[in-house]
Structure formats: structure tokens, C-alpha cells
Design a protein around this motif. Structure first.
Motif, PDB file in Angstrom:
ATOM      1  N   LEU A  96       0.836  -1.203   0.000  1.00  0.00           N
ATOM      2  CA  LEU A  96       0.000   0.000   0.000  1.00  0.00           C
ATOM      3  C   LEU A  96       0.874   1.257   0.000  1.00  0.00           C
ATOM      4  O   LEU A  96       0.574   2.224  -0.714  1.00  0.00           O
ATOM      5  N   ALA A  97       1.953   1.240   0.761  1.00  0.00           N
ATOM      6  CA  ALA A  97       2.857   2.397   0.789  1.00  0.00           C
ATOM      7  C   ALA A  97       3.454   2.645  -0.596  1.00  0.00           C
ATOM      8  O   ALA A  97       3.539   3.795  -1.043  1.00  0.00           O
ATOM      9  N   TRP A  98       3.834   1.579  -1.285  1.00  0.00           N
ATOM     10  CA  TRP A  98       4.393   1.739  -2.625  1.00  0.00           C
ATOM     11  C   TRP A  98       3.337   2.292  -3.582  1.00  0.00           C
ATOM     12  O   TRP A  98       3.634   3.147  -4.419  1.00  0.00           O
TER      13      TRP A  98
ATOM     14  N   TRP B 167       3.102   5.953  -2.905  1.00  0.00           N
ATOM     15  CA  TRP B 167       4.271   6.628  -3.454  1.00  0.00           C
ATOM     16  C   TRP B 167       4.109   6.818  -4.958  1.00  0.00           C
ATOM     17  O   TRP B 167       4.454   7.868  -5.497  1.00  0.00           O
ATOM     18  N   SER B 168       3.556   5.817  -5.637  1.00  0.00           N
ATOM     19  CA  SER B 168       3.358   5.925  -7.090  1.00  0.00           C
ATOM     20  C   SER B 168       2.296   6.966  -7.444  1.00  0.00           C
ATOM     21  O   SER B 168       2.248   7.447  -8.568  1.00  0.00           O
ATOM     22  N   GLN B 169       1.462   7.338  -6.476  1.00  0.00           N
ATOM     23  CA  GLN B 169       0.399   8.330  -6.674  1.00  0.00           C
ATOM     24  C   GLN B 169       0.735   9.677  -6.048  1.00  0.00           C
ATOM     25  O   GLN B 169      -0.130  10.543  -5.926  1.00  0.00           O
ATOM     26  N   ARG B 170       1.991   9.885  -5.675  1.00  0.00           N
ATOM     27  CA  ARG B 170       2.354  11.062  -4.876  1.00  0.00           C
ATOM     28  C   ARG B 170       1.925  12.406  -5.446  1.00  0.00           C
ATOM     29  O   ARG B 170       1.516  13.271  -4.677  1.00  0.00           O
ATOM     30  N   PRO B 171       1.970  12.652  -6.756  1.00  0.00           N
ATOM     31  CA  PRO B 171       1.524  13.974  -7.224  1.00  0.00           C
ATOM     32  C   PRO B 171       0.045  14.252  -6.897  1.00  0.00           C
ATOM     33  O   PRO B 171      -0.322  15.393  -6.639  1.00  0.00           O
TER      34      PRO B 171
ATOM     35  N   ILE C 151       1.845  -1.823 -10.781  1.00  0.00           N
ATOM     36  CA  ILE C 151       2.211  -0.634 -10.012  1.00  0.00           C
ATOM     37  C   ILE C 151       3.689  -0.692  -9.629  1.00  0.00           C
ATOM     38  O   ILE C 151       4.411   0.294  -9.705  1.00  0.00           O
ATOM     39  N   ILE C 152       4.132  -1.876  -9.270  1.00  0.00           N
ATOM     40  CA  ILE C 152       5.499  -2.043  -8.802  1.00  0.00           C
ATOM     41  C   ILE C 152       6.472  -2.248  -9.960  1.00  0.00           C
ATOM     42  O   ILE C 152       7.648  -1.931  -9.848  1.00  0.00           O
TER      43      ILE C 152
ATOM     44  N   GLU D 273       9.948  -9.931  -3.085  1.00  0.00           N
ATOM     45  CA  GLU D 273      10.582  -9.443  -1.861  1.00  0.00           C
ATOM     46  C   GLU D 273       9.654  -8.503  -1.104  1.00  0.00           C
ATOM     47  O   GLU D 273       9.531  -8.574   0.114  1.00  0.00           O
ATOM     48  N   LEU D 274       8.981  -7.628  -1.824  1.00  0.00           N
ATOM     49  CA  LEU D 274       8.068  -6.678  -1.192  1.00  0.00           C
ATOM     50  C   LEU D 274       6.910  -7.400  -0.511  1.00  0.00           C
ATOM     51  O   LEU D 274       6.521  -7.044   0.591  1.00  0.00           O
ATOM     52  N   THR D 275       6.365  -8.410  -1.152  1.00  0.00           N
ATOM     53  CA  THR D 275       5.208  -9.128  -0.600  1.00  0.00           C
ATOM     54  C   THR D 275       5.615 -10.281   0.302  1.00  0.00           C
ATOM     55  O   THR D 275       4.753 -10.943   0.871  1.00  0.00           O
ATOM     56  N   GLN D 276       6.919 -10.519   0.422  1.00  0.00           N
ATOM     57  CA  GLN D 276       7.444 -11.620   1.218  1.00  0.00           C
ATOM     58  C   GLN D 276       6.813 -12.944   0.773  1.00  0.00           C
ATOM     59  O   GLN D 276       6.475 -13.801   1.570  1.00  0.00           O
TER      60      GLN D 276
END
Length: 187
Positions: free
Chosen positions: A10-12, A15-19, A161-162, A171-174
Motif C-alpha cells: 500500500l505504501a508503494w 508513493w506511485s500516486q504522490r503527485p 504498479i510495482i 521481496e516486497l510481498t514476502q
């Protein structure tokens, strides 16, 4: 501090939607370690972190996380229990985005969460609810509650998205199956 694999996904996404987050009001339900909410604040959003009003140590952890990450001035902390209409929920200022990481961890909380989300989306019709979800059992579904609370859901593609980053999805999702959903009021 350990964070479940749903929070980084969710954090990633945030971050991808930051604007689009700059100046928006974001509320994180069940904030826990507050990673997504802190990222939203780092992206320029005004954030409210919430967790169960009875979990005072968790609410303290939310404050510590925000301050430690330099966004204590952009973040409010409130106690908010899913499925209850406490004063903090009723007095909440307008929101643009509702987020939650791994709040659907047990079928007994599916309806209380969606009841709270439905109330927030009714008060804020242009808002949406984005949540990450770790699949735990193939027979668990919050779909029946979506129609009951007049909500609709679409899946956001985690891999797409990633994929535009250097982050390894496994790695991100373990190596867990993590879903990302966007929920709106039904038309």
C-alpha cells in the motif's frame, strides 16, 4: 519494527500516486505501524492516523512513527473503532482518500470495516477507499458486505504498479499473495 507485507504494498502504491496526494486529506484506518499513512504525509497529504480507541499503546505508536519520520506536524491521531459511530468519526473533517493495510485479517471484522467505510464514503462521495489485503483463506470474502453497504470494488494490479520500479515484487510481498482493492460508493 516489523511491518506486515501488506503495508509496504500500500505504501508503494501511495508513493506511485504522490503527485495526486499533495494537499489531500487521507485517513488510515487500523493504522498499526502507520507506514502507509506516513508515506502519504511524506507525499504532501494531510493525514489522520486511526486505530481502535481502546488501543492506546497503538495510538501512541502511531504518534511515535509520525514524529520519528518527520511528519508529526502533518498528522493527526484519533481513536476510531470500526462499526461504531464514536464522536471522532462523526466530527471527522472531509476526506479525499481512505486507506488501510491488512484490515481484512479476520471475517468477523469485514462488516464493521465496510460499515465505517460506507459511512465515510457517503459523507465524502468523491473519496475512495484503497486497501491492501493478504489472502489467508480462499473461502473468505467481503463481497456480500459490499452490496449490503452499497459499495463496489475493483482490483488494482500490484505487479503493474510495482513493475515500473526497481523493487522486487516477491521481496516486497514476502512471497504472500497480496491484493490491492479500490472501493467506492455504488452508483
Amino acid at each position: 519494527m516489523y511491518t506486515w507485507p501488506c503495508a509496504p504494498v500500500l505504501a508503494w502504491y501511495l508513493w506511485s500516486q504522490r503527485p495526486e496526494l499533495i494537499g489531500k486529506h487521507v485517513i488510515e484506518l487500523g493504522a498499526g505501524t502507520s507506514l502507509p499513512g506516513v508515506v502519504a504525509a511524506k507525499c504532501g497529504a494531510n493525514v489522520t492516523l486511526s486505530d481502535c480507541s481502546r488501543f492506546t499503546k497503538c495510538l501512541e505508536n502511531c504518534r511515535t512513527s509520525a514524529v520519528t519520520n518527520g511528519v508529526g506536524d502533518k498528522v493527526k491521531i484519533i481513536g476510531l473503532t470500526w462499526g461504531t459511530f464514536e464522536p471522532q468519526l462523526l466530527k471527522l473533517e472531509p476526506v479525499d482518500l481512505i486507506i488501510s493495510s491488512d484490515c481484512f485479517y479476520d471475517p468477523t471484522v469485514f462488516e464493521p470495516i465496510l460499515m465505517t467505510v460506507s459511512y465515510l464514503l457517503e459523507k465524502n462521495p468523491s473519496a475512495s477507499f484503497v486497501c491492501s489485503y493478504k489472502e489467508r483463506s480462499s473461502d473468505w470474502s467481503f463481497e456480500p458486505y459490499l452490496s449490503k453497504w452499497k459499495l463496489c470494488c475493483k482490483t488494482l494490479e500490484v505487479a503493474s504498479i510495482i513493475s515500473s520500479s526497481v523493487v522486487d515484487v516477491a521481496e516486497l510481498t514476502q512471497d504472500n499473495t497480496i491484493q490491492l482493492f479500490e472501493i467506492h460508493r455504488a452508483s
